[in-house]
Design an enzyme around this catalytic site. Structure first.
Site, PDB file in Angstrom:
ATOM      1  N   ASP A  50      40.238  45.770  42.820  1.00 56.95           N
ATOM      2  CA  ASP A  50      38.936  45.136  43.018  1.00 56.95           C
ATOM      3  C   ASP A  50      38.029  45.547  41.862  1.00 56.95           C
ATOM      4  O   ASP A  50      37.637  46.715  41.755  1.00 56.95           O
ATOM      5  CB  ASP A  50      38.348  45.584  44.357  1.00 56.95           C
ATOM      6  CG  ASP A  50      37.057  44.856  44.737  1.00 56.95           C
ATOM      7  OD1 ASP A  50      36.452  44.226  43.855  1.00 56.95           O
ATOM      8  OD2 ASP A  50      36.677  44.940  45.914  1.00 56.95           O
TER       9      ASP A  50
ATOM     10  N   HIS B 271      39.160  41.636  44.649  1.00 61.33           N
ATOM     11  CA  HIS B 271      38.135  41.598  45.685  1.00 61.33           C
ATOM     12  C   HIS B 271      38.435  40.556  46.759  1.00 61.33           C
ATOM     13  O   HIS B 271      38.175  40.780  47.949  1.00 61.33           O
ATOM     14  CB  HIS B 271      36.774  41.299  45.046  1.00 61.33           C
ATOM     15  CG  HIS B 271      35.632  41.371  45.995  1.00 61.33           C
ATOM     16  ND1 HIS B 271      35.276  42.533  46.651  1.00 61.33           N
ATOM     17  CD2 HIS B 271      34.740  40.413  46.412  1.00 61.33           C
ATOM     18  CE1 HIS B 271      34.233  42.299  47.431  1.00 61.33           C
ATOM     19  NE2 HIS B 271      33.890  41.020  47.308  1.00 61.33           N
TER      20      HIS B 271
ATOM     21  N   SER C 240      32.262  42.863  51.367  1.00 57.27           N
ATOM     22  CA  SER C 240      31.386  42.495  50.259  1.00 57.27           C
ATOM     23  C   SER C 240      29.923  42.657  50.665  1.00 57.27           C
ATOM     24  O   SER C 240      29.538  43.704  51.187  1.00 57.27           O
ATOM     25  CB  SER C 240      31.719  41.068  49.810  1.00 57.27           C
ATOM     26  OG  SER C 240      31.162  40.766  48.564  1.00 57.27           O
TER      27      SER C 240
END
Length: 346
Positions: A289, A318, A135
């Site tokens: 995601d 995610h 991320s």
């Protein structure tokens, strides 16, 4: 495991031109650096995590695991702006002798990578075997790999991108709007905006998971339910859980930092920046995601020389970068082993 604080006593100029005094970085280390510095693993954490990855990635660190303190020297730094030990909005501004609160200087992802280089120099680190981050942690990793192409032997950007997308920025902006709508937000108090942050967390969760994940884990146990649904209580619980450990000032600031991510800024474009990376690169994508979709990792692999992309199968979107540790560990082991043995990768 050792938790430490590094303070840079000189001025630190931010990308905005602002000067930050006494930059502080909290960091955690595991293991010992070997003689030729060939065992250093640098882990970059995501938005609301801390510098202790064993708390939020326990299956990745430990005896016999992919990152083993008996073999590796592992380091993770709390990003500036966070509330877990590094310089943050609740710190006292030396210019006013009052907490920064809303006036905390804007740290871009690029500023964060430059800050870590100060700690790198303090520790005498000349090379890093593996850099890994998911991320916004992956954004920091990529930024540093562009700034210093010779530093990393391997980089593993996980569920991340070269530029934070308009879609991702819209999610972050909506979360900031929720904080701004909290009537307490403009007060100068550590608790300002707390209820707004709880709503913001609910918005974020819709991007961290997806319909498959919610339908799998939050479906009702009875066909007779008319209200007070499991998904509603889940959203509320997660907001309350975050507010017990985080603050709205850090949440607000770090979401803006994420939005600033663009490897191409001032470098002739994103592709040119990616082409400067020399580390052996494995871009890991997560099935389903919706925040950092797999095509963003495909883009990384397409433009970083020699890079490959691998899709991790997951029902959790995610959030799979925190949960699919078996697949991620296997991919890392296979990637580094095959490169070390000179085997062609596909």
């Amino acid at each position: 495991m050792q938790q430490k604080i590094f303070t840079h006593t000189g001025p630190f100029e931010l990308e905005s031109g602002a000067i930050f005094q006494n930059l502080r970085l909290a960091y955690t280390t595991y293991g010992t650096v070997n003689g030729d510095q060939s065992n250093i693993i640098w882990i970059f954490h995501a938005l609301t995590a801390n510098s202790n990855p064993h708390e939020w990635w326990p299956e990745m660190i430990g005896p016999g695991k992919v990152f083993d303190p008996a073999r590796d020297f592992i380091i993770c730094v709390n990003m500036p702006g966070s509330c877990y030990g590094s310089s943050s909005p609740l710190d006292v501004d030396p210019a006013t002798d009052e907490p920064y609160y809303h006036d905390f200087p804007f740290f871009t992802i690029r500023d964060m990578a430059r800050a870590y280089q100060l700690l790198q120099n303090e520790l005498g680190i000349r090379k890093i075997k593996v850099g890994i981050g998911g991320s916004t942690g992956g954004q920091q990793l990529l930024e540093w790999a562009v700034q210093d192409p010779e530093l990393f032997e391997y980089i593993i950007p996980l569920a991340t991108n070269a530029v934070h997308s308009p879609w991702g920025k819209a999610f972050n902006a909506s979360q900031r709007f929720a904080i701004e709508a909290d009537q307490t937000w403009q007060t100068k108090s550590p608790d300002a905006g707390r209820k707004g942050m709880e709503v913001a967390r609910g918005i974020a969760l819709l991007s961290y998971r997806n319909a498959i994940a919610y339908n799998k884990t939050q479906s009702e146990l009875s066909d007779d339910q008319l209200e007070a649904f499991r998904s509603e209580s889940y959203q509320r619980y997660q907001g309350t859980k975050l507010s017990a450990r985080f603050n709205a000032f850090s949440y607000y600031a770090l979401s803006k930092s994420m939005d600033s991510h663009n490897l191409g800024r001032g470098r002739g474009g994103v592709i040119k920046a990616l082409e400067a990376i020399k580390a052996k690169t494995l871009a890991l994508a997560l099935e389903g995601d919706v925040l950092f979709p797999p095509e963003e990792q495909e883009f990384l692999a397409e433009h970083i020389p020699g890079a490959i992309e691998k899709l991790i199968r997951s029902d959790y979107g995610h959030d799979g970068f925190l949960l699919e540790f078996e697949q991620i560990s296997e991919a890392i082991k296979k990637f580094t082993t095959r490169h070390a043995e000179g085997v062609a990768l596909k």
